[in-house]
Design an enzyme around this catalytic site. Structure first.
Site, mmCIF file in Angstrom:
data_model
loop_
_atom_site.group_PDB
_atom_site.id
_atom_site.type_symbol
_atom_site.label_atom_id
_atom_site.label_comp_id
_atom_site.label_asym_id
_atom_site.label_seq_id
_atom_site.Cartn_x
_atom_site.Cartn_y
_atom_site.Cartn_z
ATOM 1 N N SER A 11 0.853 -1.194 0.000
ATOM 2 C CA SER A 11 0.000 0.000 0.000
ATOM 3 C C SER A 11 0.883 1.237 0.000
ATOM 4 O O SER A 11 1.671 1.446 0.934
ATOM 5 C CB SER A 11 -0.883 0.017 1.247
ATOM 6 O OG SER A 11 -1.468 1.305 1.372
ATOM 7 N N HIS A 36 -1.407 -1.537 -3.976
ATOM 8 C CA HIS A 36 -2.692 -1.271 -3.330
ATOM 9 C C HIS A 36 -2.835 0.241 -3.128
ATOM 10 O O HIS A 36 -1.946 0.895 -2.582
ATOM 11 C CB HIS A 36 -2.708 -1.999 -1.984
ATOM 12 C CG HIS A 36 -3.991 -1.951 -1.236
ATOM 13 N ND1 HIS A 36 -5.064 -2.784 -1.502
ATOM 14 C CD2 HIS A 36 -4.388 -1.183 -0.187
ATOM 15 C CE1 HIS A 36 -6.051 -2.530 -0.653
ATOM 16 N NE2 HIS A 36 -5.675 -1.551 0.145
ATOM 17 N N ASP A 38 -5.121 3.163 -1.491
ATOM 18 C CA ASP A 38 -6.148 3.409 -0.470
ATOM 19 C C ASP A 38 -6.787 4.771 -0.672
ATOM 20 O O ASP A 38 -6.114 5.799 -0.539
ATOM 21 C CB ASP A 38 -5.508 3.349 0.921
ATOM 22 C CG ASP A 38 -5.209 1.926 1.345
ATOM 23 O OD1 ASP A 38 -6.150 1.108 1.336
ATOM 24 O OD2 ASP A 38 -4.040 1.636 1.675
ATOM 25 N N MET A 40 -9.590 7.450 0.584
ATOM 26 C CA MET A 40 -10.366 7.786 1.794
ATOM 27 C C MET A 40 -11.083 9.111 1.619
ATOM 28 O O MET A 40 -10.513 10.054 1.059
ATOM 29 C CB MET A 40 -9.420 7.897 2.984
ATOM 30 C CG MET A 40 -8.569 6.661 3.192
ATOM 31 S SD MET A 40 -7.528 6.863 4.630
ATOM 32 C CE MET A 40 -6.573 5.352 4.548
ATOM 33 N N HIS A 69 -8.737 0.395 -3.318
ATOM 34 C CA HIS A 69 -9.597 0.132 -2.155
ATOM 35 C C HIS A 69 -10.326 1.430 -1.803
ATOM 36 O O HIS A 69 -9.723 2.370 -1.295
ATOM 37 C CB HIS A 69 -8.695 -0.360 -1.010
ATOM 38 C CG HIS A 69 -9.372 -0.529 0.302
ATOM 39 N ND1 HIS A 69 -8.680 -0.692 1.491
ATOM 40 C CD2 HIS A 69 -10.688 -0.584 0.644
ATOM 41 C CE1 HIS A 69 -9.532 -0.829 2.489
ATOM 42 N NE2 HIS A 69 -10.760 -0.742 2.004
ATOM 43 N N MET A 140 -10.692 -6.632 6.331
ATOM 44 C CA MET A 140 -9.862 -5.655 7.037
ATOM 45 C C MET A 140 -9.355 -6.283 8.338
ATOM 46 O O MET A 140 -10.145 -6.789 9.141
ATOM 47 C CB MET A 140 -10.653 -4.387 7.364
ATOM 48 C CG MET A 140 -11.010 -3.514 6.170
ATOM 49 S SD MET A 140 -9.625 -3.080 5.089
ATOM 50 C CE MET A 140 -8.504 -2.261 6.233
ATOM 51 N N GLY A 145 -8.509 3.439 7.896
ATOM 52 C CA GLY A 145 -8.315 4.878 8.071
ATOM 53 C C GLY A 145 -6.845 5.259 8.158
ATOM 54 O O GLY A 145 -6.453 6.302 7.665
ATOM 55 N N PHE A 146 -6.057 4.384 8.751
ATOM 56 C CA PHE A 146 -4.651 4.734 8.969
ATOM 57 C C PHE A 146 -3.756 3.514 8.786
ATOM 58 O O PHE A 146 -4.147 2.401 9.152
ATOM 59 C CB PHE A 146 -4.457 5.294 10.386
ATOM 60 C CG PHE A 146 -5.264 6.540 10.618
ATOM 61 C CD1 PHE A 146 -4.756 7.789 10.254
ATOM 62 C CD2 PHE A 146 -6.552 6.462 11.146
ATOM 63 C CE1 PHE A 146 -5.517 8.936 10.434
ATOM 64 C CE2 PHE A 146 -7.320 7.611 11.331
ATOM 65 C CZ PHE A 146 -6.804 8.855 10.965
ATOM 66 N N GLY A 147 -2.568 3.765 8.252
ATOM 67 C CA GLY A 147 -1.560 2.717 8.176
ATOM 68 C C GLY A 147 -0.890 2.567 9.535
ATOM 69 O O GLY A 147 -1.114 3.369 10.448
ATOM 70 N N GLY A 148 -0.085 1.531 9.677
ATOM 71 C CA GLY A 148 0.756 1.384 10.865
ATOM 72 C C GLY A 148 0.051 0.884 12.114
ATOM 73 O O GLY A 148 0.607 0.989 13.207
ATOM 74 N N ASP A 178 -5.875 -6.932 4.836
ATOM 75 C CA ASP A 178 -5.342 -5.567 4.754
ATOM 76 C C ASP A 178 -5.286 -4.938 6.143
ATOM 77 O O ASP A 178 -6.320 -4.755 6.792
ATOM 78 C CB ASP A 178 -6.254 -4.751 3.821
ATOM 79 C CG ASP A 178 -5.787 -3.315 3.629
ATOM 80 O OD1 ASP A 178 -4.675 -2.969 4.061
ATOM 81 O OD2 ASP A 178 -6.555 -2.544 3.009
ATOM 82 N N GLY A 179 -4.070 -4.614 6.578
ATOM 83 C CA GLY A 179 -3.885 -3.898 7.842
ATOM 84 C C GLY A 179 -3.011 -4.678 8.805
ATOM 85 O O GLY A 179 -3.362 -5.802 9.187
ATOM 86 N N GLY A 180 -1.866 -4.121 9.158
ATOM 87 C CA GLY A 180 -0.983 -4.769 10.125
ATOM 88 C C GLY A 180 -0.367 -6.061 9.625
ATOM 89 O O GLY A 180 0.070 -6.895 10.419
ATOM 90 N N GLY A 200 1.570 -2.146 3.973
ATOM 91 C CA GLY A 200 2.080 -0.801 3.776
ATOM 92 C C GLY A 200 3.374 -0.615 4.531
ATOM 93 O O GLY A 200 4.474 -0.724 3.980
HETATM 94 C C1 DX5 Z 1 -6.037 1.103 6.152
HETATM 95 C C2 DX5 Z 1 -5.649 0.772 4.716
HETATM 96 C C3 DX5 Z 1 -4.509 -0.170 4.599
HETATM 97 C C4 DX5 Z 1 -3.261 0.313 5.255
HETATM 98 C C5 DX5 Z 1 -2.314 -0.814 5.466
HETATM 99 O O1 DX5 Z 1 -7.043 2.033 6.132
HETATM 100 O O2 DX5 Z 1 -6.747 0.208 4.040
HETATM 101 O O3 DX5 Z 1 -4.263 -0.512 3.245
HETATM 102 O O4 DX5 Z 1 -2.627 1.317 4.523
HETATM 103 O O5 DX5 Z 1 -1.198 -0.288 6.085
HETATM 104 P P1 DX5 Z 1 -0.338 -1.106 7.128
HETATM 105 O O6 DX5 Z 1 0.236 -2.266 6.373
HETATM 106 O O7 DX5 Z 1 0.681 -0.104 7.529
HETATM 107 O O8 DX5 Z 1 -1.242 -1.538 8.235
HETATM 108 ZN ZN ZN Z 2 -6.477 -0.791 1.961
#
Ligand code: DX5
Ligand code: ZN
Length: 222
Positions: A11, A36, A38, A40, A69, A140, A145-148, A178-180, A200
């Site tokens: 991502s 990917h 994202d 928003m 996404h 999910m 909403g947020f990476g990391g 997707d996520g973590g 990401g």
């Molecule tokens: C969250 C996004 C994810 C996110 C993944 O809202 O849909 O795609 O960027 O990021 P990481 O891998 O850092 O959790």
């Molecule tokens: Zn995503």
């Protein structure tokens, strides 16, 4: 036996937003085929990212498969724009109120693959009516909403359930998390049936991105 070879889709939310073309190049240089994206809207999720104009600009500089996404309250209003911008796959959430079946159909009519997405708190059976009509199911593994953020282990049972439905019904959709997702959590998703992994932070911060990519894309029984 997994239905599809595993794919890592980094991502670019975790990339360099002053030079996303460079972030896309980093993905291609790691030997990967998917990226990917994202999107928003500040309503469905409490954050804003980028829009179709940015996707079109990235399409100019990349041949990668664009896995888009949409985290939007009204995705049906924007699927044309993202298809025109060069998306290869457009996934839409099950939670907001809009004509979901029609939008999934429209995405295919626009020449893209389609996907349905569920948030961590959304029960698996909400997507049952759409299962035979999608190219991808995205589970999910964080609140979007947020990476990391940290991976939610409570999503693993849901992934397993959706994989069982896929097998029972002889369906062929890809199953994406997707996520973590990182080197520790990706194998847990794969064990439950995921063949498509978004990462990401773990990808962009990896010391050796080629090694990370190879590990995620190795077949589960290798
Ligand atoms: C969250 C996004 C994810 C996110 C993944 O809202 O849909 O795609 O960027 O990021 P990481 O891998 O850092 O959790
Ligand atoms: Zn995503």
């Amino acid at each position: 036996m997994s239905l599809h070879p595993p794919i890592l889709a980094p991502s670019i939310l975790a990339g360099n937003h002053s030079n996303l073309a460079e972030s896309i190049e980093i993905v291609a240089d790691a030997g990967l085929r998917w990226v990917h994206l994202d999107i928003m809207d500040g309503h469905f999720v409490p954050n804003l990212s980028f829009g179709p104009q940015m996707v079109a600009a990235l399409r100019e500089v990349s041949d990668l498969f664009f896995d888009v996404h949409l985290m939007l309250d009204e995705p049906h209003r924007y699927v044309d724009d993202f298809a025109r911008a060069g998306a290869n796959l457009i996934s839409i959430h099950i939670e907001p109120h809009y004509p979901i079946a029609e939008t999934l159909e429209k995405i295919r009519a626009l020449g893209c693959q389609n996907g349905i997405v569920l948030n961590p708190g959304t029960p698996a059976d909400t997507i049952l009516p759409h299962l035979a009509e999608v190219d991808l199911v995205l589970v999910m593994t964080v609140q979007p909403g947020f990476g990391g953020q940290s991976f939610r282990h409570d999503a693993l049972d849901k992934i397993g359930q959706i994989d069982r439905w896929r097998r029972e019904r002889s369906l062929k959709f890809r199953l994406e998390a997707d996520g973590g997702v990182d080197a520790q959590t990706a194998p847990l998703c794969k064990e439950k049936g995921c063949d498509t992994l978004v990462a990401g932070t773990a990808f962009f911060k990896a010391e050796d991105r080629l090694k990370f990519a190879a590990k995620i894309e190795e077949a589960p029984n290798d």
